[in-house]
Design a protein around this motif. Structure first.
Motif, PDB file in Angstrom:
ATOM      1  N   VAL A  64      67.436 -55.542  87.993  1.00 31.80           N
ATOM      2  CA  VAL A  64      68.379 -54.424  88.073  1.00 31.80           C
ATOM      3  C   VAL A  64      68.747 -54.164  89.538  1.00 31.80           C
ATOM      4  N   ALA A  65      67.742 -54.173  90.402  1.00 36.38           N
ATOM      5  CA  ALA A  65      68.006 -53.938  91.829  1.00 36.38           C
ATOM      6  C   ALA A  65      68.875 -55.049  92.411  1.00 36.38           C
ATOM      7  N   ALA A  66      68.723 -56.269  91.891  1.00 38.28           N
ATOM      8  CA  ALA A  66      69.483 -57.408  92.409  1.00 38.28           C
ATOM      9  C   ALA A  66      70.981 -57.159  92.279  1.00 38.28           C
ATOM     10  N   THR A 175      75.070 -54.635  82.305  1.00 44.61           N
ATOM     11  CA  THR A 175      75.326 -54.203  80.926  1.00 44.61           C
ATOM     12  C   THR A 175      74.411 -54.982  79.983  1.00 44.61           C
ATOM     13  N   GLY A 176      74.278 -56.272  80.253  1.00 43.49           N
ATOM     14  CA  GLY A 176      73.390 -57.120  79.451  1.00 43.49           C
ATOM     15  C   GLY A 176      71.937 -56.710  79.571  1.00 43.49           C
ATOM     16  N   THR A 177      71.502 -56.392  80.787  1.00 42.98           N
ATOM     17  CA  THR A 177      70.101 -55.990  80.980  1.00 42.98           C
ATOM     18  C   THR A 177      69.817 -54.687  80.234  1.00 42.98           C
ATOM     19  N   GLY A 178      70.726 -53.719  80.359  1.00 47.17           N
ATOM     20  CA  GLY A 178      70.529 -52.448  79.658  1.00 47.17           C
ATOM     21  C   GLY A 178      70.557 -52.635  78.149  1.00 47.17           C
ATOM     22  N   ILE A 200      73.433 -49.630  84.773  1.00 47.48           N
ATOM     23  CA  ILE A 200      74.356 -49.935  85.872  1.00 47.48           C
ATOM     24  C   ILE A 200      74.161 -48.932  87.013  1.00 47.48           C
ATOM     25  N   VAL A 201      74.069 -47.651  86.662  1.00 53.57           N
ATOM     26  CA  VAL A 201      73.865 -46.656  87.727  1.00 53.57           C
ATOM     27  C   VAL A 201      72.476 -46.807  88.345  1.00 53.57           C
ATOM     28  N   MET A 202      71.484 -47.132  87.507  1.00 52.53           N
ATOM     29  CA  MET A 202      70.141 -47.400  88.063  1.00 52.53           C
ATOM     30  C   MET A 202      70.210 -48.544  89.070  1.00 52.53           C
ATOM     31  N   SER A 203      71.007 -49.562  88.732  1.00 51.10           N
ATOM     32  CA  SER A 203      71.098 -50.705  89.650  1.00 51.10           C
ATOM     33  C   SER A 203      71.739 -50.279  90.968  1.00 51.10           C
ATOM     34  N   PHE A 204      72.767 -49.417  90.888  1.00 51.14           N
ATOM     35  CA  PHE A 204      73.374 -48.916  92.128  1.00 51.14           C
ATOM     36  C   PHE A 204      72.297 -48.270  92.998  1.00 51.14           C
ATOM     37  N   SER A 205      71.506 -47.426  92.353  1.00 52.27           N
ATOM     38  CA  SER A 205      70.523 -46.634  93.078  1.00 52.27           C
ATOM     39  C   SER A 205      69.367 -47.494  93.621  1.00 52.27           C
ATOM     40  N   ALA A 243      71.733 -39.075  91.964  1.00 51.69           N
ATOM     41  CA  ALA A 243      72.196 -37.992  91.091  1.00 51.69           C
ATOM     42  C   ALA A 243      72.833 -38.567  89.820  1.00 51.69           C
ATOM     43  N   GLY A 244      73.540 -39.680  89.972  1.00 47.27           N
ATOM     44  CA  GLY A 244      74.161 -40.331  88.812  1.00 47.27           C
ATOM     45  C   GLY A 244      73.117 -40.772  87.795  1.00 47.27           C
ATOM     46  N   VAL A 245      72.024 -41.349  88.273  1.00 42.84           N
ATOM     47  CA  VAL A 245      70.957 -41.775  87.358  1.00 42.84           C
ATOM     48  C   VAL A 245      70.391 -40.557  86.629  1.00 42.84           C
TER      49      VAL A 245
END
Lengths: 401, 251
Positions: A64-66, A175-178, A200-205, A243-245
């Motif tokens: 996700v972080a990638a 999207t696939g990971t989630g 997706i938002v988690m990945s941003f963060s 905040a989004g997460v």
């Protein structure tokens, strides 16, 4: 803004020392893998109730972080923000490194890692897991091309296209990971479309938090100038992502709290789940979200590199807490086969399942981080990835205006 | 890819032909119809979707404390021979579940195993296609291409699957269990293909309970088809719309 000058990082004692340290962690991870693979998974904390344990938490965090780590590059390339463009190479390299680290852990925790070739040659196209295998490989290939267009002036004309393709691909990938969880109809804690956008938002963060730490460490350890403009811009963005997460997490829980069907699992995570409840409120919400938000935006700490670093580390910690709650907490709550009934059996029906990670699982997980960092360090050593200076007069397009 | 499967097919075919020949010998005796439930198909004939194997569990006949089906299953498939695994890591194909309604206090005792769904979530999620459904509705794991990712275990609404946590020896030829793979109830496919009944069904009958019947749901004249037509039966988690092959009466 002047043209950015990129330079390899030096190869002093610090470089080799860090590499040796990471090497030890990687070797330890490999040993843990061989041990678990040789003896079988009975030496791990997993069982037939909690089938995905600590290695999956590490692997999914890294994956996700990638995709999130690539955002810095995407904002520069796709959205044309000049201040982000000098960071694009590091961002793309970090994305590749984190993904390889995560995939390594994921693959080495398979029951039959020796059959990796089967996973590459037999596809069930209805499986989101199978799609993910294609998405991961495609991501690596696209980002590699993207990096190439940044390094080689002869293919610079494809830079925008590659950057755009990688950006779209990374959104599909997360999207696939989630959806690995969102599409699990069987379990109370999953089966929710919101997992895809939330991931997706988690990945941003998570990705930006990791990028911040890597960037600040790189510039500090190589004595290169890093101006406040870049750091301030990134940390403000990071706060928005955190905040989004929180927003998505809130919507997920509120929606489920509304439906009587889900009260059991919600009560478990939010109130009665012991370690999972603590991981949620203390780890994910307090330490991983609210405290970093305060640190990033409070005037007393928001301008301090030290506190921005602490906030980034806390966001990463919160990310691990969140994935622990989702993955392991979600499995700990029993499947509801017979609504309205108290159930018991020899196979843990109706029982809250427990999981404690074994040492080899944790060592394998940490080795994924080590693999990613080692790739990052070596990548920056051999390729011109990091700008020689990110001082305000170099990096900030609005400097002096 | 096909090379990979070939030796195994040959072995299975050999075993199957032997069994079919034995079965055919019995059937050929004039006027003797030994297999009222299922007839063995010749080993070289592909499995047909005209057949839908299923089970009906009458919970009113299944008693609390009786474990005959579970014991028979374990014996048939050579389960329970793990030496290192914790209890929660041991394989169980079938388990007895005791129910007590929280409001009415009604109690039931019933076996739960792979429900052999028409649209199995385990098959949907399996990345390699190792989880598969035969044309006759039996859901199986191809142990040659299972990579041990456990996604099917996450996806199964019935918690019907187990992961082999350690190296095993002395496996039954018809149940080639191996470390690192996922497994579950096979509806005793090796018996079914020989025209016999699954071990749990046989044991339940031998015990005098007759709580489980097995047969072809697609054959209107079969006992199971008659029963599900005449009496109300239900599926576990019918809300998921999986059209399970295992149904319950009296629940």
């Amino acid at each position: 803004m002047k043209n950015t000058k990129f330079m390899e990082i030096g190869s002093g004692k610090g470089f080799y020392g860090l590499l040796a340290l990471l090497g030890v962690a990687i070797l330890a991870g490999l040993s843990a893998f061989f041990y678990m693979e040789h003896t079988g998974h009975w030496v791990t904390g997993m069982d037939n109730q909690i089938v995905w344990g600590a290695p999956h938490v590490f692997a999914i965090f890294l994956i996700v972080a990638a995709s999130g780590a690539l955002n810095v590059a995407s904002i520069g390339t796709v959205f044309g923000k000049k201040i982000y463009q000098p960071l694009a190479r590091m961002s793309a390299l970090l994305a590749v490194a984190l993904l390889i680290g995560g995939l390594t852990v994921l693959v080495l925790d398979l029951g039959r890692p020796d059959r990796l070739i089967v996973a590459m040659t037999y596809y069930n196209f209805k499986s989101i897991f199978a799609w993910n295998i294609i998405l991961y490989n495609g991501f690596l290939a696209l980002v590699a091309v993207y990096i190439w267009t940044m390094l080689d002036p002869t293919v610079k004309k494809f830079y925008k296209l590659a950057g755009f393709a990688a950006f779209v691909w990374r959104l599909i990938l997360t999207t696939g990971t989630g959806s690995i969880f969102g599409w699990l109809v069987a379990r109370q804690a999953y089966d929710a479309a919101i997992f895809a956008p939330m991931f997706i938002v988690m990945s941003f963060s998570f990705g930006l938090a990791v990028f911040m730490l890597v960037m600040m460490a790189t510039y500090s350890w190589t004595d290169r100038p890093l101006g406040d403009a870049v750091v301030r811009r990134l940390k403000n963005l990071l706060g928005v992502f955190v905040a989004g997460v929180l927003f998505f997490v809130m919507v997920y829980h509120l929606t489920n709290l509304y439906a009587t069907e889900h009260h059991g699992v919600q009560a478990f995570i939010l109130r009665d789940g012991g370690v999972f409840t603590q991981a949620f409120w203390i780890g994910q919400v307090l330490l991983g979200s609210l405290l970093p938000l305060a640190l990033l935006y409070h005037p007393a700490t928001g301008n301090s590199r030290f506190w921005i670093g602490i906030a980034s580390a806390l966001i990463i910690l919160g990310g691990f807490a969140q994935l622990t709650v989702i993955l392991i907490g979600g499995q700990a709550y029993p499947l509801v086969l017979f609504p309205g009934y108290e159930v018991s059996s020899s196979f843990a029906d109706g029982v809250i399942n427990s999981y404690s990670p074994s040492l080899p699982e944790l060592v394998l997980g940490f080795s994924g981080i080590a693999i990613a960092m080692a790739m990052m360090v070596v990548g920056m050593r051999v390729l011109r990835m990091a700008p020689a200076s990110l001082a305000d007069e170099v990096a900030d397009p609005h400097h002096g205006k | 890819m096909s090379d990979h499967k070939q030796p195994d097919l040959a072995r299975r075919e050999f075993l199957g032909r032997g069994a079919a020949a034995a079965a055919a010998g019995v059937v050929l005796a004039p006027g003797v119809m030994l297999y009222g439930v299922a007839q063995a198909k010749p080993a070289d004939e592909p499995v047909s979707s005209k057949v839908r194997w299923g089970m009906l569990v009458d919970t009113s006949k299944c008693s609390n404390g009786c474990n005959a089906c579970v014991d028979a299953c374990n014996k048939e498939h050579g389960l329970g021979n793990e030496t290192h695994s914790r209890d929660t890591q041991r394989t169980q194909y079938i388990r007895k579940v005791e129910l007590r309604h929280k409001f009415t206090g009604a109690t039931h005792s019933l076996p739960v195993m792979c429900q052999h769904c028409e649209t199995p979530p385990c098959v949907d999620v399996c990345p390699t296609g190792a989880s598969f459904k035969r044309a006759d509705g039996i859901v199986l794991v191809d142990r040659h291409i299972c990579i041990g990712c456990r996604y099917c275990m996450m996806a199964c609404p019935y918690k019907a699957r187990s992961f082999v946590h350690e190296a095993l020896t002395d496996q039954r030829p018809h149940t080639p269990r191996g470390k690192g793979c996922v497994e579950s109830c096979t509806m005793c496919v090796h018996r079914v293909d020989e025209g016999r009944q699954p071990a749990c069904v046989e044991a339940c009958a031998a015990d005098g309970s007759h709580a489980i019947i097995f047969g072809d749901l697609n054959d209107p004249s079969s006992e199971i088809a008659q029963r599900v037509k005449t009496y109300a039966s239900s599926e576990i988690r019918a809300d998921l719309g999986l059209n399970t092959g295992v149904r319950y009466q009296g629940l």
